[in-house]
Each structure stands twice: as C-alpha cells, then as structure tokens.
Design an enzyme around this catalytic site. Structure first.
Site, PDB file in Angstrom:
ATOM      1  CG  ASP A 156      -1.539  -1.165   1.286  1.00  8.05           C
ATOM      2  OD1 ASP A 156      -1.972  -2.081   0.459  1.00  8.05           O
ATOM      3  OD2 ASP A 156      -1.967  -1.581   2.646  1.00  8.05           O
ATOM      4  CG  ASP A 174      -2.516  10.014   0.935  1.00  2.71           C
ATOM      5  OD1 ASP A 174      -2.305   9.470   0.047  1.00  2.71           O
ATOM      6  OD2 ASP A 174      -2.755  11.250   1.311  1.00  2.71           O
ATOM      7  N   GLY A 228     -10.964  -7.850   7.659  1.00  2.00           N
ATOM      8  CA  GLY A 228     -12.380  -8.215   7.392  1.00  2.00           C
ATOM      9  C   GLY A 228     -13.351  -7.356   8.101  1.00  2.00           C
ATOM     10  CG  ASN A 278     -13.606  -0.899   6.237  1.00  2.00           C
ATOM     11  OD1 ASN A 278     -13.712  -0.599   7.485  1.00  2.00           O
ATOM     12  ND2 ASN A 278     -12.672  -1.661   5.977  1.00  2.00           N
ATOM     13  CB  ALA A 279     -13.136   4.642   8.190  1.00  2.00           C
ATOM     14  CB  ILE A 280      -8.953   1.237   5.691  1.00  2.75           C
ATOM     15  CG1 ILE A 280      -9.953   0.469   4.679  1.00  2.75           C
ATOM     16  CG2 ILE A 280      -9.796   0.689   7.180  1.00  2.75           C
ATOM     17  CD1 ILE A 280      -9.590  -1.022   4.463  1.00  2.75           C
ATOM     18  CG  ASP A 281      -7.463   1.315   1.401  1.00  5.88           C
ATOM     19  OD1 ASP A 281      -6.644   0.969   2.507  1.00  5.88           O
ATOM     20  OD2 ASP A 281      -7.894   0.396   0.492  1.00  5.88           O
ATOM     21  CD1 TRP A 318     -20.192  -3.274   4.379  1.00  5.88           C
ATOM     22  CD2 TRP A 318     -18.178  -3.367   4.408  1.00  5.88           C
ATOM     23  NE1 TRP A 318     -19.760  -4.228   5.124  1.00  5.88           N
ATOM     24  CE2 TRP A 318     -18.767  -4.260   5.691  1.00  5.88           C
ATOM     25  CE3 TRP A 318     -16.558  -3.202   4.526  1.00  5.88           C
ATOM     26  CZ2 TRP A 318     -17.773  -4.909   6.411  1.00  5.88           C
ATOM     27  CZ3 TRP A 318     -15.847  -3.895   5.185  1.00  5.88           C
ATOM     28  CH2 TRP A 318     -16.562  -5.023   6.271  1.00  5.88           C
ATOM     29  CD  GLU A 366      -9.092  -2.922  -1.153  1.00 12.96           C
ATOM     30  OE1 GLU A 366      -9.560  -3.153   0.025  1.00 12.96           O
ATOM     31  OE2 GLU A 366      -8.189  -3.848  -1.440  1.00 12.96           O
TER      32      GLU A 366
END
Length: 335
Positions: free
Chosen positions: A35, A99, A117, A157-160, A179, A215
């Site tokens: 990532d 980021d 997950g 989902n609060a990622i990336d 999601w 994502e």
C-alpha cells in the site's frame, strides 16, 4: 451490511524491505511494503529524494535518490499503533495504507487502523515539517482521529485514505474499501479533518459484483481532468491474487468519474491500467509521484520468483495516451 468482503488491502523495483512477521488472519498482511504512496523532495544539496510510506508497524518509511535503490528511513510511530487507535480498534497489530503528501509547509500522513475483514476502522492523521530524520525540525505530531466506521453507524469502511488539494484549493479526503464503495469529504486545511457539516459523498462502487471489491482511491490532476485510480478484487493471496488497478476521470474533483467507455465509476466502471502477468501477481494499491516532467506509479505486487517476500514495492513510469488516459511502463529495475 450482511456480507463479508473477500479481501481488504488496508493493508511494493524489485526490493523487499525486511519487516517483522506478525500473527495475522492473512499471512503477510504487514510484511514487505504494501500500500505505498510516495513524495519527491529536495535535500540540502539540491538532489531529488523520494520517500515512500507503506503499511507496517508504526508506518514504515523508505528513501531513495534514484527510485531503484531504497533504504529504510525510520517509522512514523515508535509503537505499532498509537494508543488512541488501539483503544478504538482492539486487536489491531499495525497501521495500514498510509497516504503521504506535502502541502503548505507540512507533510501530511493519513493512516488507517483496522483488523482483517472488519468494518470497525479509524483513519488518523500525523504531520511533520520534514522527512529528514537528521533535521532538528523532524518530529511527527499525531492529530488523532479523522474518520471512523462501524457496522452500526456506517455503510463504508474507513480505511485507505488519500488526500487531494484540487485546483480550487479545496482539500478533499478520499477513502474506502468494499461495502458500499469509495467516499469523499471536504476537510478543513487548518485541521486536516472534515469541515463541520461537510457531507460524505460517494465516488466509486462495484454494485454489480458479489464482493463489492473496490478500494484504495488515489486522485491526481492532469490535462484538465481529475483521475481516480482504484484497486479491484483480491489483494493478499500470493500467486492467486487478482488485484488490479483501474481508473476513471472527471472535470471536477468531486465527480462524477467515468471510464474510457463512459461508464460511471459509481456503477462499476473503470478502465484497466495494470493487472497480473506471468511474473507479477496482484499489482495494486497505487500512488503517483511527480518529479519535474516525469511521473511514476508506485504500487505493491507479488513476485512469482520470490513469493516469500510478500507484497514488494514496485515503481513504473507513468505516461499519457493521446486521448488523455494513463499508461504504465515496465518496472524500474536495477541497472
């Protein structure tokens, strides 16, 4: 939501940076250099220096002057996860999908904390005046929670996370995984956090797939368009990984984004940029770094000749077609 996605990337050149192997639901979640995002800066001698931030314990940083030879450049946090995030997301063992960008005299590092997950996730923010650890100005300041998600309160989902400062000087934060897809919200430049009353807007989704596997948003501006890069499918299954990068574009940073065939990204659209081949499997979760007139895509991938290295860092030159779509070349390699 009632479904469980198959894989999350929140969890990249031909280099493997050693990392501590941790007990994770999916082997290799924190090892290698998953990532990645990158920035280009200048040292005191006027030499271009590239920094990469990648998933790992405390966020791992890498440094290079040629995009070929990389060396460890420390970590953002001494501990695996900040205390506040450990309390918010029990059981987490590392920081995902940082980021890294530079604006108005500060380096902004958004990061995400979750477990594999799960929809219980948080995005945080740390800032620093320099990336040179030898400088007296080097000090990461954690500003804490920016966003959160849970099965009870969110359809995302609060990622990336990925920050964009657009041509109108609006600060926009993109994020999301599986999601209901990818989202965006305007943030206050003074805090790096959502403006009071700012509405969360959808920007891309895959409603026509069972897994909703989209994502890792990353947005850049080029030739009058904003380009939204995303990653599709399964990120973390070694030789069986199906990860790939697709893209859409829009005249405005807030969308709507459409692919080269005109299909909206909110309806599953996306033009293929990078996918697996015989040697490299599951390339994805990309960033783009600009240095003068040159641009490069950084991403992670599996090397079929060295799967034990997990997801390694890879750098590819990025160019543009005559009709304004991104194209990546072969990986930068040792001379």
């Amino acid at each position: 939501m009632t479904h469980l996605p198959q894989c999350f990337s929140a969890l990249s050149l031909l280099l493997c940076v050693p990392a501590i192997a941790l007990a994770q639901p999916r082997e290799g979640l924190l090892t290698g250099a998953p990532d990645p995002t990158a920035v280009a800066t200048k040292n005191q001698a006027g030499e271009t220096v590239y920094y990469v931030a990648a998933t790992g314990r405390g966020v791992q940083l890498l440094r290079s002057t040629d995009l070929v030879r990389w060396e460890p450049a420390g970590r953002v946090f001494e501990q695996a996860v900040p205390d506040w995030a450990q309390r918010e997301v029990p059981g987490t063992q590392g920081i995902w999908a940082p980021d890294l960008s530079y604006h108005d005299g500060l380096y902004y590092l958004y990061y995400s904390v979750s477990t594999f997950g799960s929809q219980r996730s948080v995005i945080g923010l740390a800032v620093n005046r320099t990336l040179d650890s030898a400088s007296p100005d080097y000090k990461w300041q954690d500003r804490g929670k920016v966003l959160e998600s849970s099965a009870d309160t969110s359809d995302f989902n609060a990622i990336d996370p990925a920050l964009l400062v657009d041509e109108q000087d609006r600060w926009l934060l993109f994020w999301g995984s599986h999601w209901s897809g990818l989202k965006m919200v305007e943030v206050d430049p003074a805090t790096g956090k959502p403006r009071p009353g700012a509405k969360v807007q959808p920007v891309a989704a895959r409603p026509d797939t069972k897994s909703h596997a989209i994502e890792a948003p990353f947005v850049i501006f080029h030739g009058g368009y904003y380009y939204l890069f995303v990653s599709w499918d399964g990120c973390c299954d070694g030789a069986k990984s199906t990860y790939k990068v697709t893209v859409g574009r829009s005249r405005t940073a807030t969308g709507p984004y459409v692919d080269a065939a005109g299909k909206p990204m909110l309806e599953g659209g996306g033009t293929l940029v990078l996918q697996s081949d015989e040697r490299w499997r599951g390339p994805g979760h990309n960033g783009v770094v600009t240095s003068g007139a040159l641009q490069y895509m950084v991403h992670h991938t599996y090397d079929m000749q060295n799967l034990e290295a997990q997801r390694i860092l890879q750098v590819r030159p990025l160019t543009w077609t005559g009709d304004g779509w991104p194209r990546v070349g072969q990986p930068v390699a040792q001379p």
